[in-house]
Every structure is written in C-alpha cells, then in structure tokens.
Design a protein around this motif. Sequence first.
Motif, mmCIF file in Angstrom:
data_model
loop_
_atom_site.group_PDB
_atom_site.id
_atom_site.type_symbol
_atom_site.label_atom_id
_atom_site.label_comp_id
_atom_site.label_asym_id
_atom_site.label_seq_id
_atom_site.Cartn_x
_atom_site.Cartn_y
_atom_site.Cartn_z
ATOM 1 N N MET A 86 88.298 -15.485 75.980
ATOM 2 C CA MET A 86 88.532 -16.774 76.633
ATOM 3 C C MET A 86 89.453 -17.621 75.763
ATOM 4 S SD MET A 86 87.719 -18.795 79.247
ATOM 5 C CE MET A 86 86.154 -18.194 79.895
ATOM 6 N N ILE A 87 90.699 -17.817 76.218
ATOM 7 C CA ILE A 87 91.664 -18.640 75.488
ATOM 8 C C ILE A 87 91.586 -20.061 76.038
ATOM 9 C CG2 ILE A 87 94.085 -18.951 74.890
ATOM 10 C CD1 ILE A 87 94.488 -15.990 75.631
ATOM 11 N N THR A 88 91.402 -21.037 75.162
ATOM 12 C CA THR A 88 91.278 -22.415 75.636
ATOM 13 C C THR A 88 91.521 -23.391 74.489
ATOM 14 O OG1 THR A 88 89.800 -24.004 76.742
ATOM 15 C CG2 THR A 88 88.786 -22.443 75.226
ATOM 16 N N HIS A 89 91.841 -24.626 74.827
ATOM 17 C CA HIS A 89 91.887 -25.698 73.826
ATOM 18 C C HIS A 89 90.628 -26.551 73.911
ATOM 19 C CE1 HIS A 89 93.406 -27.512 77.558
ATOM 20 N NE2 HIS A 89 92.821 -28.601 77.123
ATOM 21 N N ASP A 90 89.736 -26.196 74.838
ATOM 22 C CA ASP A 90 88.554 -27.007 75.144
ATOM 23 C C ASP A 90 87.313 -26.385 74.503
ATOM 24 O OD1 ASP A 90 86.442 -28.409 76.263
ATOM 25 O OD2 ASP A 90 87.332 -28.512 78.261
ATOM 26 N N LEU A 91 86.811 -27.017 73.448
ATOM 27 C CA LEU A 91 85.615 -26.502 72.778
ATOM 28 C C LEU A 91 84.393 -26.548 73.681
ATOM 29 C CD1 LEU A 91 85.957 -27.894 69.158
ATOM 30 C CD2 LEU A 91 85.825 -25.507 69.820
ATOM 31 N N GLY A 92 84.381 -27.470 74.655
ATOM 32 C CA GLY A 92 83.268 -27.520 75.595
ATOM 33 C C GLY A 92 83.171 -26.260 76.421
ATOM 34 N N VAL A 93 84.319 -25.709 76.826
ATOM 35 C CA VAL A 93 84.343 -24.449 77.581
ATOM 36 C C VAL A 93 83.793 -23.323 76.724
ATOM 37 C CG1 VAL A 93 85.876 -22.710 78.597
ATOM 38 C CG2 VAL A 93 86.240 -25.132 79.088
ATOM 39 N N VAL A 94 84.196 -23.282 75.456
ATOM 40 C CA VAL A 94 83.730 -22.232 74.545
ATOM 41 C C VAL A 94 82.225 -22.310 74.348
ATOM 42 C CG1 VAL A 94 83.796 -21.490 72.136
ATOM 43 C CG2 VAL A 94 85.917 -21.944 73.352
ATOM 44 N N ALA A 95 81.714 -23.532 74.185
ATOM 45 C CA ALA A 95 80.274 -23.701 73.974
ATOM 46 C C ALA A 95 79.468 -23.163 75.143
ATOM 47 C CB ALA A 95 79.953 -25.180 73.753
ATOM 48 N N GLU A 96 80.027 -23.247 76.353
ATOM 49 C CA GLU A 96 79.315 -22.810 77.551
ATOM 50 C C GLU A 96 79.398 -21.307 77.766
ATOM 51 O OE1 GLU A 96 77.504 -24.451 79.828
ATOM 52 O OE2 GLU A 96 77.628 -26.322 78.711
ATOM 53 N N THR A 97 80.450 -20.648 77.258
ATOM 54 C CA THR A 97 80.717 -19.277 77.670
ATOM 55 C C THR A 97 80.695 -18.236 76.563
ATOM 56 O OG1 THR A 97 83.111 -19.647 77.437
ATOM 57 C CG2 THR A 97 82.143 -20.076 79.602
ATOM 58 N N ALA A 98 81.061 -18.604 75.322
ATOM 59 C CA ALA A 98 81.372 -17.608 74.299
ATOM 60 C C ALA A 98 80.164 -17.198 73.468
ATOM 61 C CB ALA A 98 82.472 -18.126 73.381
ATOM 62 N N ASP A 99 80.235 -15.988 72.934
ATOM 63 C CA ASP A 99 79.278 -15.504 71.931
ATOM 64 C C ASP A 99 79.806 -15.781 70.521
ATOM 65 O OD1 ASP A 99 77.501 -14.246 73.873
ATOM 66 O OD2 ASP A 99 79.071 -12.727 74.104
ATOM 67 N N ASP A 100 81.116 -15.575 70.350
ATOM 68 C CA ASP A 100 81.768 -15.812 69.060
ATOM 69 C C ASP A 100 83.033 -16.628 69.286
ATOM 70 O OD1 ASP A 100 80.273 -14.052 66.929
ATOM 71 O OD2 ASP A 100 80.509 -12.768 68.686
ATOM 72 N N VAL A 101 83.487 -17.298 68.230
ATOM 73 C CA VAL A 101 84.623 -18.202 68.338
ATOM 74 C C VAL A 101 85.625 -17.925 67.219
ATOM 75 C CG1 VAL A 101 85.369 -20.610 68.456
ATOM 76 C CG2 VAL A 101 83.084 -19.990 69.232
ATOM 77 N N ILE A 102 86.905 -17.963 67.588
ATOM 78 C CA ILE A 102 87.996 -17.959 66.614
ATOM 79 C C ILE A 102 88.739 -19.277 66.757
ATOM 80 C CG2 ILE A 102 90.263 -16.976 66.094
ATOM 81 C CD1 ILE A 102 89.164 -14.253 66.856
ATOM 82 N N VAL A 103 88.937 -19.986 65.662
ATOM 83 C CA VAL A 103 89.711 -21.225 65.660
ATOM 84 C C VAL A 103 91.061 -20.915 65.039
ATOM 85 C CG1 VAL A 103 89.829 -23.630 64.913
ATOM 86 C CG2 VAL A 103 87.607 -22.588 65.418
ATOM 87 N N MET A 104 92.159 -21.137 65.802
ATOM 88 C CA MET A 104 93.500 -20.842 65.316
ATOM 89 C C MET A 104 94.284 -22.123 65.086
ATOM 90 S SD MET A 104 94.829 -17.422 67.332
ATOM 91 C CE MET A 104 96.282 -17.357 66.265
ATOM 92 N N TYR A 105 95.079 -22.097 64.030
ATOM 93 C CA TYR A 105 95.979 -23.212 63.739
ATOM 94 C C TYR A 105 97.268 -22.661 63.152
ATOM 95 C CZ TYR A 105 97.915 -27.584 62.025
ATOM 96 O OH TYR A 105 98.743 -28.658 61.812
ATOM 97 N N ALA A 106 98.402 -23.028 63.744
ATOM 98 C CA ALA A 106 99.726 -22.642 63.225
ATOM 99 C C ALA A 106 99.819 -21.142 62.993
ATOM 100 C CB ALA A 106 100.047 -23.418 61.956
ATOM 101 N N ALA A 107 99.407 -20.363 64.009
ATOM 102 C CA ALA A 107 99.568 -18.904 64.047
ATOM 103 C C ALA A 107 98.555 -18.145 63.209
ATOM 104 C CB ALA A 107 100.982 -18.502 63.627
ATOM 105 N N ARG A 108 97.584 -18.854 62.600
ATOM 106 C CA ARG A 108 96.592 -18.179 61.767
ATOM 107 C C ARG A 108 95.171 -18.560 62.172
ATOM 108 N NH1 ARG A 108 99.245 -18.961 55.697
ATOM 109 N NH2 ARG A 108 100.971 -17.466 55.961
#
Length: 343
Positions: free
Chosen positions: A211-233
């Motif tokens: 799930m690709i998103t800029h919305d952390l609320g969406v991630v909280a509702e759907t994801a098991d694990d999270v990757i936070v990306m900034y400036a290609a990393r």
Amino acid sequence: MSEPLLDVRDLRTEFKTDDGIVKAVDGVSFKVEPGQVLGIVGESGSGKSVTCLTVMGLNDSKFATSTGEVLFRGEDLLKASSSRLRTIRGDEIAMIFQDPMTSLNPVHKIGRQLAEAVVLHNDVSSKQAYARALELLKAVGIPRAERRIDDYPHQFSGGMRQRVMIAMALINNPDLIIADEPTTALDVTTQAQILALLKRIQDDFGSAVIMITHDLGVVAETADDVIVMYAARIVERGPVRSIFNEPRHPYTWGLMGSLPRLDTNLERLYQIPGQPPSLLNPPSGCRFHPRCAFAMPICRQQDPQLMPAGSDTLHEQACHLDEATKAREATKLVAMLTAGAPS
C-alpha cells in the motif's frame, strides 16, 4: 523459514534528465511475505511509486537504470526479459494505479478491458472471460453489474472507477497487489469504502499487498508493517504497532504530528518545515537534516544507517540521535496524539 514472496535488495533507480542524473531510489531493501500488507509512506517525491514501478518493470528503459535485486519467488525481475515480465504482470503481480481515469482506456467498454486481462493470461473463451469480469465487478460492489459492464469509464464516478481498477487487479488472483495511492482524490466516505473493500478482498483472496500512500491514517487501518521513505531512502521501518506507538525518526514524528485531530482547536495543522530536497543534488549526510529540529554536526557529515530501535530487532531507524532522546520525543508525540482520543 520459507522464502519471502518478494525480496527487494539494495534497489537503486536513476533517471537521465537534461539537468543530470536523478537518484529516485537509493539503496532500498525490504521483504513482503505471502498474505502480508506492507505500507510505504512518505511525501511526494520520496521514491514510493518509483520503487514499485521498478518492481513491476514499468520504468522507461531509455531513461531509467536500475541495479540491485528484485526477487519474486526467487526470480530476479531486474534480469527478466520483457516477455517474461508481461507474463508476470497482471497475473502474478498486479497494480492498482493512482488515477483510474487515465489508467482505463476511454474508448473501450469496461467489460472488454476486464475480459482482455483474463484472455491474455489464461486459455479461456471470450464468454468465460466475460463471465469472470462480471463476477469481479460484483465482488467489488459495482451496483447493477450486469448493465454497468457495458458502460465506458467516463460513465462511472471516481469511486466506481477505482473499484473497476481493483477488479482488474484481482481478476487473475495475483499473489501480490501493489496499490498506489488508491484513495487519492476520493471523498472521505468513498475512501473508507475502498479501504474496507481492499481489506475484505485481501482476506478473501489471500494476496499480499503493498500500500503506497502519504496518509499514515490509511496505513494504520490496513498495514501489518510500515516503511517510511524520505528522499529516495528508507528512514524507518517496522511493525505498524511499533511505528505508531514508538516512532524513532524525526521525519516520522513530523508525519504523525501533521495528522488531523478532532480534539484540537488549532486553526492550522502542523507541517514539517522546508521542502524535500532535490534528488539531483541531495544533501550530504542525513538527507533530512536541513528540515530537522534535532540536527547535529554529525548529521551534516555522516549518512546514518538503518539500525535496530533499541532491543526491537524488527523495528529499524536511521538517525544519529541518542536512544534516550528518541524515546522521550516519541513518548511526548504519542501522548499528544492520544490525548482526548476516544477509548
């Protein structure tokens, strides 16, 4: 342990432009297990979509160069031929694109476009493919599917077109679904319906989801694990509960702090100061340091590596701050976000 469904190792993608080389993805590694939902979050331009387009082999080879490994069931997709990738795309790996209006062909009926995806990957008749298309339209909640299957994309609302895109992604029972901002430009009610639909479909079909998103609320509702990306990393990654309860990177704090809250009288939401850096010439050291309130001299000089967050080996972060400061700031942020929240 069994091998992961998808194993991305040190992925790097560069684009040639008139101004120079853009390093859109710079050393990204992650794994997706069968049936897992992985959320990838970050601001626009952080490399989320390019990472997944590279996985799908959809970057223009005239301008894009990718290195590293993208192992799907042990097969390196970066080394696969174009014909092999066409066999995998839409069958074993499917993608729900951000804008369904530009992803659907405006001159062909919905039924034809869905049936085409079936015929391309299966030895079935047109009648069987059409029946499968109708089955999926019903599964994703299209009202009067028997009639709407002969409509054109412009005859559907934004939310209904997104449902059609979900049906197209699911039509061949893929093992991995990549959803790129599937709720962008939809009203709040429709967003909730689409997320609930994705969750139900994922449970029913057993597919893994990115799930690709800029919305952390969406991630909280759907994801098991999270990757936070900034400036290609990747700057932080871990189980969703750990990320939300004990965030360890200042950029993650900024994203969480900008979430809207119902119990506040603030006229403006918090925003991270400054702008994301240009990937033509990114800052030295930690790429977030020009916007970080906790930046130290070492942050400008040395690039931090992903390290375990305390004793939690599943939760990793890339930041030079000491663990005591990270723990203190995370506790303050979580307390602020949960203050006044319904129990």
